[in-house]
Design a protein around this motif. Sequence first.
Motif, PDB file in Angstrom:
ATOM      1  N   GLU A 162      94.421  94.716  29.029  1.00 14.35           N
ATOM      2  CA  GLU A 162      93.525  93.943  29.727  1.00 14.35           C
ATOM      3  C   GLU A 162      94.091  92.609  30.328  1.00 14.35           C
ATOM      4  N   ILE A 163      94.115  92.410  31.593  1.00 14.31           N
ATOM      5  CA  ILE A 163      94.506  91.034  32.073  1.00 14.31           C
ATOM      6  C   ILE A 163      93.306  90.609  32.931  1.00 14.31           C
ATOM      7  N   SER A 164      93.018  89.218  32.576  1.00 17.27           N
ATOM      8  CA  SER A 164      91.968  88.573  33.177  1.00 17.27           C
ATOM      9  C   SER A 164      92.182  87.152  33.850  1.00 17.27           C
ATOM     10  N   SER A 173      94.084  85.492  30.911  1.00 13.01           N
ATOM     11  CA  SER A 173      94.230  86.086  29.489  1.00 13.01           C
ATOM     12  C   SER A 173      94.682  87.350  29.416  1.00 13.01           C
ATOM     13  N   PHE A 174      95.267  87.747  28.366  1.00  8.20           N
ATOM     14  CA  PHE A 174      96.118  89.035  28.311  1.00  8.20           C
ATOM     15  C   PHE A 174      95.669  89.443  26.886  1.00  8.20           C
ATOM     16  N   SER A 175      95.152  90.770  26.880  1.00  5.82           N
ATOM     17  CA  SER A 175      94.712  91.489  25.843  1.00  5.82           C
ATOM     18  C   SER A 175      95.315  92.715  25.365  1.00  5.82           C
ATOM     19  N   GLN A 176      95.832  93.202  24.321  1.00 11.62           N
ATOM     20  CA  GLN A 176      96.537  94.292  24.198  1.00 11.62           C
ATOM     21  C   GLN A 176      96.213  94.834  22.844  1.00 11.62           C
ATOM     22  N   ILE A 177      96.020  96.260  22.781  1.00 11.70           N
ATOM     23  CA  ILE A 177      95.699  96.935  21.655  1.00 11.70           C
ATOM     24  C   ILE A 177      96.976  97.227  21.099  1.00 11.70           C
ATOM     25  N   LEU A 178      97.450  96.715  20.007  1.00 11.24           N
ATOM     26  CA  LEU A 178      98.762  97.112  19.288  1.00 11.24           C
ATOM     27  C   LEU A 178      99.011  98.288  18.466  1.00 11.24           C
ATOM     28  N   THR A 179      97.953  98.545  17.614  1.00  9.51           N
ATOM     29  CA  THR A 179      98.130  99.707  16.791  1.00  9.51           C
ATOM     30  C   THR A 179      96.671 100.091  16.706  1.00  9.51           C
ATOM     31  N   GLY A 182      85.880  85.667  38.867  1.00  9.20           N
ATOM     32  CA  GLY A 182      87.023  86.136  38.235  1.00  9.20           C
ATOM     33  C   GLY A 182      87.239  87.783  38.443  1.00  9.20           C
ATOM     34  N   ILE A 183      88.330  88.064  37.784  1.00  7.84           N
ATOM     35  CA  ILE A 183      88.836  89.435  38.203  1.00  7.84           C
ATOM     36  C   ILE A 183      89.577  90.110  36.659  1.00  7.84           C
ATOM     37  N   THR A 184      89.211  91.281  36.445  1.00 10.50           N
ATOM     38  CA  THR A 184      89.649  91.757  35.224  1.00 10.50           C
ATOM     39  C   THR A 184      90.220  93.249  35.574  1.00 10.50           C
TER      40      THR A 184
END
Length: 480
Positions: A192-194, A265-271, A181-183
């Motif tokens: 972040e996208i993995s 997968s997609f990860s995001q810090i919203l606040t 995999g790649i991140t």
Amino acid sequence: MKKILFSAVVLFNLAAFAQDNGASTAFKKRVLENKEVDFLLSYYKQDGVHSAVAGGTGSEKLTDIASNIIVALPLNDDDVLTFDVGISAYTSASSSNINPFNSSTEGNTTNSGASGSSNPGATSSPYGTPWQASSGASASDQLTSVTANYSHSSDNRNFIWNADVSFSNEYDYTSVGFGGGITKLFNQKNTEISIKANAYLDQWRPIYPTELSEYGKYGINFQNQGYLKGVAILDQNGNATTDYLPTAFKSYDKTNRNSYSASISFSQILTRKIQMSVFMDILQQEGLLGTPYQRVYFADKANYYIGQSQYIPVYNSEQNVGVYQLADDNENLPSSRFKIPIGARVNFYINEYVVAKTYYRYYQDNWGIQAHTASLEVPIKLSAKFTISPLYRYYTQTASDYFAHFDTHLSTEKYYTSDYDLSKFNSQQYGFGLTYTDIFAKAKIFILGLKTIDLRLNHYERNDGLSSNIATVGFKFEIE
């Protein structure tokens, strides 16, 4: 055999460039400062009333003890090599009844079936029951697994790739896997996208229920040869008969099972207090997807038994301690299955002591199952080193198109199973975790510095009667 299998995930800590007291030369921190070793141990115990080996009725008692050793080795500033070695040993009342019959001697013929439960009323003929374990070879098994993972991080720690290979083996099943995999991290590591992909190439060594195995060996004369020679077969009224003939049964021509998966997968810090992630998996399986030793009974076929006729009227209760119904066939399922899970996680930072972790997943496959999973975990920081984590999880699913209850399938159907894992049910899980953390690893055991201890207790129950408990404990050490 297809069992419960326990695994551990190693987390890699990533760090960015830093400046040394205003100096113009940047340096990078190692991805993993020191060697790390994890020791994991779990104990699992379950019981239920819908044994798949017995066609949807009988005891599901099972215990499993599993252990893993995970070693993470920093090869240099950027690369980490991780090895995960696991051993699992189980005992199972359900799988023991692949051959449920006790040893007996009929004249000069010796039957070497597995020993049934203690039964003072037993005759010299074989007997068994789906409600108690036999003591044959299939009553227990061991699984061993080995996984190696290589991970590389870029200089700025915004790109990581990894590759892994794995191998596992049981008495009747071997699996070889590989993947990678790649991140990619963006936006000052707030996004972040993995992407990951894996393939598992598995091989069955099929074990069939005793009566079907004998029919497969000897054909229509199987009652006069081998294991069943001289053994009385009973009809529904308890009378001896020679009419039992499981003609639907055929040994498998192909015994491979290949599984392929891809995930994003997609990860995001919203606040400052909310972090979310979404994911989707695509899974394709090909080959032998049924379990060879799981019986099926047809409602439009007569019932036949081996054992003591007085227990036939109470066959589906624990009062039955001496008779076993002979299978019409083993389960037969399509050779292809496509699965799509889609889900999301949202973590809320409530204050410096409490975090709420929420999770939801929707699942669908082309066997007719749709499922929903929702969970809530609330880690509560008691002190600088101790955290407790209550957990609740709810799951519900529809039944597979190929599932029917005990003795309700029809012989005209193309596919059939009475495995309640493919039935309609809902379940709840209650859990509790306690974690000790010391990032400086001040406590020493020889050359090992103790970083964390993680203890978890979980209770699981399904509305079809299955319940289980699992206890796990993990220790993480670093070696300077």
